[in-house]
Motif scaffolding. Sequence first.
Motif, short mmCIF file in Angstrom:
data_model
loop_
_atom_site.label_atom_id
_atom_site.label_comp_id
_atom_site.label_asym_id
_atom_site.label_seq_id
_atom_site.Cartn_x
_atom_site.Cartn_y
_atom_site.Cartn_z
N LEU A 11 7.01 7.84 6.16
CA LEU A 11 6.77 8.13 4.75
C LEU A 11 5.29 8.44 4.52
N TYR A 12 4.42 7.63 5.12
CA TYR A 12 3.00 7.87 4.93
C TYR A 12 2.55 9.15 5.64
N ASP A 13 3.12 9.42 6.81
CA ASP A 13 2.80 10.66 7.52
C ASP A 13 3.04 11.87 6.61
N GLU A 14 4.20 11.88 5.98
CA GLU A 14 4.55 12.99 5.08
C GLU A 14 3.64 13.01 3.86
N TRP A 63 -5.23 8.21 -1.08
CA TRP A 63 -5.29 8.48 0.35
C TRP A 63 -5.03 7.24 1.19
N VAL A 64 -5.56 6.11 0.77
CA VAL A 64 -5.39 4.88 1.56
C VAL A 64 -4.96 3.74 0.64
N ALA A 101 -6.28 -2.00 8.53
CA ALA A 101 -5.20 -2.23 9.48
C ALA A 101 -3.90 -1.79 8.83
N GLY A 102 -2.92 -1.47 9.66
CA GLY A 102 -1.60 -1.15 9.14
C GLY A 102 -1.15 0.24 9.53
N TYR A 103 -0.12 0.69 8.84
CA TYR A 103 0.59 1.90 9.20
C TYR A 103 -0.22 3.18 9.04
N TRP A 104 -1.32 3.13 8.31
CA TRP A 104 -2.05 4.34 7.94
C TRP A 104 -3.33 4.59 8.73
N VAL A 105 -3.85 3.56 9.42
CA VAL A 105 -5.19 3.67 9.99
C VAL A 105 -5.26 4.69 11.12
#
Length: 444
Positions: A11-14, A63-64, A101-105
């Motif tokens: 989801l974050y990638d998209e 963005w983050v 930290a997490g799915y987005w870094v």
Amino acid sequence: MDSRHPDLHPLYDEHLATLRQRADAALARGGFDHLVIPAGHPRYQFLDDRPYTFYVNPHFKHWVPSTKAPGSWIVYTPGRRPRLVFLQPHDYWHAVPEAPAGYWVEHFEIVVIREPAEARAHLPADPARCAILGEAEWAVADAVPNNPRAVLDHLHYHRAFKTAYELAMMRVASRIGVRAHRAAEAAFRAGESEFGIHMAYVAAARQTEADLPYSNIIALNEHAAILHYTEFDHAPPAHPRSFLIDAGGSFHGYASDITRTYAAQRDGEFQALIDAVDRAQLGFCDGVRAGRDYRDLHVHAHHVLAGILREHGVIRMSAEAAVETGVSAVFFPHGLGHGIGLQVHEVAGFAAGEDGGTIARPEGHPYLRLTRVLAPGMVVTIEPGLYFIDMLLAELRKRPEAADIDWDRVAAFRPYGGIRIEDDVACTTEAPENLTRDAFAEAI
């Protein structure tokens, strides 16, 4: 939903890919090479060393999912990996932000700095080639926010269309808000004061007042006639009659905005009026369809609410006459709703297009916050209300239409203050998704 949930990765990638596409187009439109976004800095109270609550730049948290990173910056250059310049000071007086930290870094080049001024070395060399979005006092050296209109117009217009990631965040924010709403209703039924209800809400949300997306409106009895009532009586009223609560929750920078109204006497006339507004509100929620002009939905709501006033004996004129003469606006003096997302009142509610321009409000409706045509991805609030506001009623008494008002009925409803019911609704390619009602259904 946990921030480390594996489903957030795609989801974050998209989401990030969408932000990059929008930024590319906005920079090209404005003639810039780089998008630079400061998180912002705390402000201090006059003649004091106490900071006001820090609220992050909404462009930064787009963005983050980091809302407590003052002094940090994002730099995006088309074709390159975005950079996060993250301020993590050496400080034993205050809590230091945890390392990202997490799915987005994995999508960012992350540079940790210890002093705010160090950020300048990691920003583009020529500020003139940068679109820097923020407040002037957030500048570092010669990197001063310039907020180019062409860039902002493009980004703000498209921010109305939420990605799948953003909708996921908003569903969680809705569940947080609903959980706290349940606790607040229970506190009201138990005879708590406005302050006591507020504390029950905060405890159930597990968010501080600074974490909540806006100041809670906790209104008992006549206080419900004050649209933005944010005072809290510490003593409960001798005779509780009604309770209006407008309060939300936050998750990863995204907001929910929920309003409910309750009657102490569940089988009385005020409860019947609440039920009528609730049924009407569900109809308006169903109107959140692609291609629907939000202005038309707002005016339609006036006609329906005027019909409810007539059915309940408050007015004698037709609904059409009530709208044409402005009588409906005496009892429903605000707009039907607004966009919501990174901000409770999302930007660009009047935007004519990505190039700017303004879509005017309907004549006679100065407080409507959204005039755009609905499209898939938009999330809006639907919040009709009926109120008995002394100031507006006093003005109505001086008008010719006063003869068509049953003032005894007005007097009977006045001690209850008013009614507002609000849901957050997503426009899709098919039926609307009611984030609020879905969350209430899950909470049963």
